[in-house]
Design a protein around this motif. Structure first.
Motif, short mmCIF file in Angstrom:
data_model
loop_
_atom_site.label_atom_id
_atom_site.label_comp_id
_atom_site.label_asym_id
_atom_site.label_seq_id
_atom_site.Cartn_x
_atom_site.Cartn_y
_atom_site.Cartn_z
N VAL A 49 10.23 -5.13 5.41
CA VAL A 49 9.87 -4.50 3.90
C VAL A 49 11.05 -4.58 2.97
CG1 VAL A 49 8.45 -2.99 5.05
CG2 VAL A 49 10.58 -2.28 4.55
N THR A 50 12.20 -4.99 3.21
CA THR A 50 13.19 -5.43 2.30
C THR A 50 13.40 -6.77 1.88
OG1 THR A 50 14.85 -5.32 3.84
CG2 THR A 50 14.56 -3.25 2.59
N GLY A 51 12.46 -7.50 2.44
CA GLY A 51 12.57 -8.98 2.14
C GLY A 51 13.71 -9.76 2.91
N PHE A 52 14.19 -9.27 4.07
CA PHE A 52 15.43 -9.88 4.82
C PHE A 52 14.93 -10.32 6.24
CE2 PHE A 52 18.12 -7.41 1.70
CZ PHE A 52 19.11 -8.56 1.54
N ASP A 53 13.70 -10.52 6.54
CA ASP A 53 13.26 -11.03 7.67
C ASP A 53 13.31 -12.61 7.40
OD1 ASP A 53 10.89 -10.87 6.13
OD2 ASP A 53 9.67 -11.15 7.88
N ARG A 54 14.20 -13.16 7.33
CA ARG A 54 14.62 -14.75 7.35
C ARG A 54 15.17 -15.10 8.38
NH1 ARG A 54 14.80 -16.80 1.85
NH2 ARG A 54 15.33 -18.66 2.72
N ASP A 55 15.08 -16.54 8.59
CA ASP A 55 15.40 -17.03 9.96
C ASP A 55 16.81 -16.78 10.28
OD1 ASP A 55 12.98 -17.82 9.92
OD2 ASP A 55 13.60 -20.28 9.80
N GLY A 56 17.72 -16.88 9.17
CA GLY A 56 19.24 -16.83 9.40
C GLY A 56 19.52 -15.45 9.93
N VAL A 57 18.86 -14.49 9.12
CA VAL A 57 19.29 -12.95 9.40
C VAL A 57 18.70 -12.69 10.72
CG1 VAL A 57 18.85 -10.63 8.46
CG2 VAL A 57 19.07 -12.64 6.70
N LEU A 58 17.47 -13.14 10.91
CA LEU A 58 17.14 -12.58 12.29
C LEU A 58 17.70 -13.17 13.50
CD1 LEU A 58 13.11 -13.02 11.62
CD2 LEU A 58 14.41 -10.92 11.83
N HIS A 59 18.43 -14.62 13.47
CA HIS A 59 19.10 -15.10 14.26
C HIS A 59 20.54 -14.32 14.42
CE1 HIS A 59 22.17 -18.21 15.60
NE2 HIS A 59 21.36 -18.35 16.62
N GLY A 60 21.01 -13.75 13.25
CA GLY A 60 22.33 -12.88 13.23
C GLY A 60 22.20 -11.53 14.02
N PHE A 61 21.03 -11.29 13.57
CA PHE A 61 20.61 -9.72 14.38
C PHE A 61 20.46 -9.77 15.81
CE2 PHE A 61 20.22 -5.79 11.48
CZ PHE A 61 20.81 -6.60 10.55
N PHE A 62 19.78 -10.87 16.05
CA PHE A 62 19.14 -10.71 17.50
C PHE A 62 19.41 -11.99 18.43
CE2 PHE A 62 16.18 -8.49 14.75
CZ PHE A 62 16.37 -7.21 15.00
N GLY A 63 20.23 -12.97 17.81
CA GLY A 63 20.51 -14.12 18.87
C GLY A 63 19.62 -15.21 18.90
N ASP A 64 20.07 -16.14 20.02
CA ASP A 64 19.33 -17.27 20.17
C ASP A 64 17.67 -17.14 20.40
OD1 ASP A 64 21.50 -18.70 19.18
OD2 ASP A 64 22.00 -19.15 21.29
N ASP A 65 17.49 -16.15 21.12
CA ASP A 65 16.16 -15.65 21.70
C ASP A 65 15.39 -14.98 20.87
OD1 ASP A 65 16.50 -17.15 23.95
OD2 ASP A 65 17.21 -15.65 25.10
N TRP A 66 15.72 -15.18 19.37
CA TRP A 66 15.03 -14.17 18.43
C TRP A 66 13.62 -14.78 18.23
CZ3 TRP A 66 12.60 -15.49 14.16
CH2 TRP A 66 12.73 -16.72 13.52
#
Length: 249
Positions: free
Chosen positions: A140-157
């Motif tokens: 909802v804040t527009g941050f669900d980008r690939d790099g951010v999701l990878h940074g939060f949740f790792g290689d298996d995101w």
């Protein structure tokens, strides 16, 4: 490592920009061909293949991401606390668990992030934290980008939280279509101290994503009119294929 002041440089139209690719947010990009299989309406979705990947994302988030300064900066900007920051029952790693648990976890929420831990399970049981509140806030804040999701949740995101992301993106579309801005924001506020600081329209939307949402929305409207089961409206087969096709096809 870029200077902290340049990390969110160039805010567009009063909204924060995405973190620069680099550090924990450096991850392979997702193309429509690389999108994960969806949870809803996808006969190919296998819960038993998805669940280990989701658990891997949980471990990465608890053991590594939440302790990274860049992740902490994003969490602070979008106003959501990380598990190790919880006032009550903080969780610092996937192998840890709350030191005590006599109430509904650390937030006075209608939906606690983790419920009370029975005394018989407090020893030897891995910590469990739902990733859904973080996925929802990033969307909802527009941050669900690939790099951010990878940074939060790792290689298996992609396998682990990608299907959840798809569902929650659709839920965000539905919320926007159902009610006005104030009520949408209310749905995504988590507590007086973790309200959503800003909302952005859904980002990086694919045509197939919109068409899939339209099909599901039509099914919901039919549900409101009890047009289900033997009363379900028949859809043209070609229209079904068009509206329901996956972004990867």
């Amino acid at each position: 490592m870029p200077h902290a002041m340049s990390f969110f440089a160039g805010f567009p139209n009063g909204y924060p920009s995405y973190p620069a690719r680099g550090g924990p947010f450096a991850g392979p990009s997702t193309t429509p061909e690389g999108s994960s299989a969806g949870m809803t309406g996808d006969p190919q979705f296998d819960i038993f293949e998805w669940h280990p990947a989701y658990q891997s994302c949980q471990r990465y988030f608890l053991d590594h991401a939440q302790h990274d300064g860049s992740v902490q900066a994003v969490a602070a900007l979008i106003n959501i606390t990380l598990p190790f920051q919880w006032t009550e029952n903080p969780i610092t790693s996937s192998s840890g668990h709350p030191s005590h648990s006599t109430g509904p976890a650390s937030y006075n929420l209608p939906w606690p992030r983790h419920g009370p831990v029975p005394s018989s399970q407090r020893q030897g049981a891995p910590a469990w934290v739902s990733l859904v509140p973080y996925i929802r806030r990033l969307i909802v804040t527009g941050f669900d980008r690939d790099g951010v999701l990878h940074g939060f949740f790792g290689d298996d995101w992609r396998k682990g939280i990608g299907p959840v992301q798809e569902c929650e993106r659709r839920n965000y579309l539905f919320a926007a279509k159902s009610v006005g801005w104030a009520k949408v924001k209310f749905q995504y506020d988590m507590s007086p101290h973790e309200s959503v600081p800003f909302l952005r329209p859904l980002q990086n939307v694919q045509l197939a994503e919109i068409e899939g949402a339209e099909k599901t929305w039509s099914q919901w409207l039919a549900m409101e009119d009890w047009m289900v089961g033997p009363r379900a409206p028949e859809m043209d087969e070609s229209a079904q294929d068009s509206a329901g096709r996956n972004p990867e096809t």
